[in-house]
Scaffold this motif. Structure first.
Motif, mmCIF file in Angstrom:
data_model
loop_
_atom_site.group_PDB
_atom_site.id
_atom_site.type_symbol
_atom_site.label_atom_id
_atom_site.label_comp_id
_atom_site.label_asym_id
_atom_site.label_seq_id
_atom_site.Cartn_x
_atom_site.Cartn_y
_atom_site.Cartn_z
ATOM 1 N N PRO A 182 0.733 -1.063 -0.037
ATOM 2 C CA PRO A 182 -0.207 -0.037 -0.058
ATOM 3 C C PRO A 182 0.895 1.257 -0.031
ATOM 4 O O PRO A 182 1.868 1.120 0.704
ATOM 5 N N ARG A 197 -1.531 8.512 -0.440
ATOM 6 C CA ARG A 197 -2.184 9.194 -1.595
ATOM 7 C C ARG A 197 -1.159 10.104 -2.339
ATOM 8 O O ARG A 197 -1.591 10.366 -3.570
ATOM 9 N N ASP A 246 -7.413 -1.046 -4.803
ATOM 10 C CA ASP A 246 -7.436 -1.423 -3.485
ATOM 11 C C ASP A 246 -6.584 -2.637 -3.158
ATOM 12 O O ASP A 246 -6.898 -3.789 -3.747
ATOM 13 N N ARG A 276 -6.357 -4.832 -0.838
ATOM 14 C CA ARG A 276 -6.933 -6.168 -0.355
ATOM 15 C C ARG A 276 -7.842 -6.675 -1.287
ATOM 16 O O ARG A 276 -7.840 -7.913 -1.371
#
Length: 178
Positions: free
Chosen positions: A41, A44, A71, A73
């Motif tokens: 991840p 931003r 995303d 996940r």
């Protein structure tokens, strides 16, 4: 699918006893489950996140899988599902269109090995000697347009074109740290 580990240079096949402690959890998961999905991840203000498998090549001689820009996940679930289908016998190959892992068709593209260092460090630490094959799972925009199609260029802010040599990739968030 039987595997021939005589040509494998990974930390398991070469019986590396002094492992970097950061790679031991990866080795443990691969030994228990056959592969793992690594999620990256990112904040931003930086490149979007990505997810990729480690161990499919070692355990099954199936190309590793990578996905970017959604995303993490969800990408974890998608590449894990695709990996499981491959282990169960479904062929994975470059330029293949898949309609069975997401609500939209995705295309598998062979990753140019010159991108490996930028995005797949844990896999490099595991395999020790690239290149090992990686297929990028590329997704379309809401109109079904892919990054290499007219109008798809805007997708490059979400997912790179790792099938291209890095020098051929449009400048942007994916190329700034090469």
């Amino acid at each position: 699918m039987p595997t021939d580990h005589t040509l494998c240079h990974c930390v398991v096949c070469q019986n590396i006893e002094e492992l970097d402690p950061r790679i031991q959890p990866t080795v443990d998961v691969i030994q228990q489950h056959g592969w793992q999905v690594t999620m990256v991840p990112v904040g931003r203000d930086e490149a979007p996140g990505w997810a990729y498998t480690i161990g499919l090549w070692h355990s099954h001689r199936i190309p590793e899988l990578a996905m970017f820009g959604l995303d993490v996940r969800m990408m974890h679930t998608l590449v894990n599902d695709l990996g499981q289908r491959a282990v169960e016998g479904q062929l994975l190959e470059a330029d293949q269109v898949r309609h069975d892992i997401a609500s939209v068709p995705v295309v598998l593209k062979a990753v140019d090995y010159r991108w490996y260092k930028a995005f797949f460090g844990t896999a490099i630490n595991f395999y020790r000697k690239p290149p090992f094959p990686i297929l990028q799972v590329v997704w379309p925009d809401h109109n079904g347009v892919l990054p290499w199609q007219p109008g798809g260029e805007r997708l490059l802010t979400h997912q790179p074109r790792l099938d291209l040599h890095p020098d051929e990739h449009p400048a942007g968030v994916w190329t700034q740290n090469l």
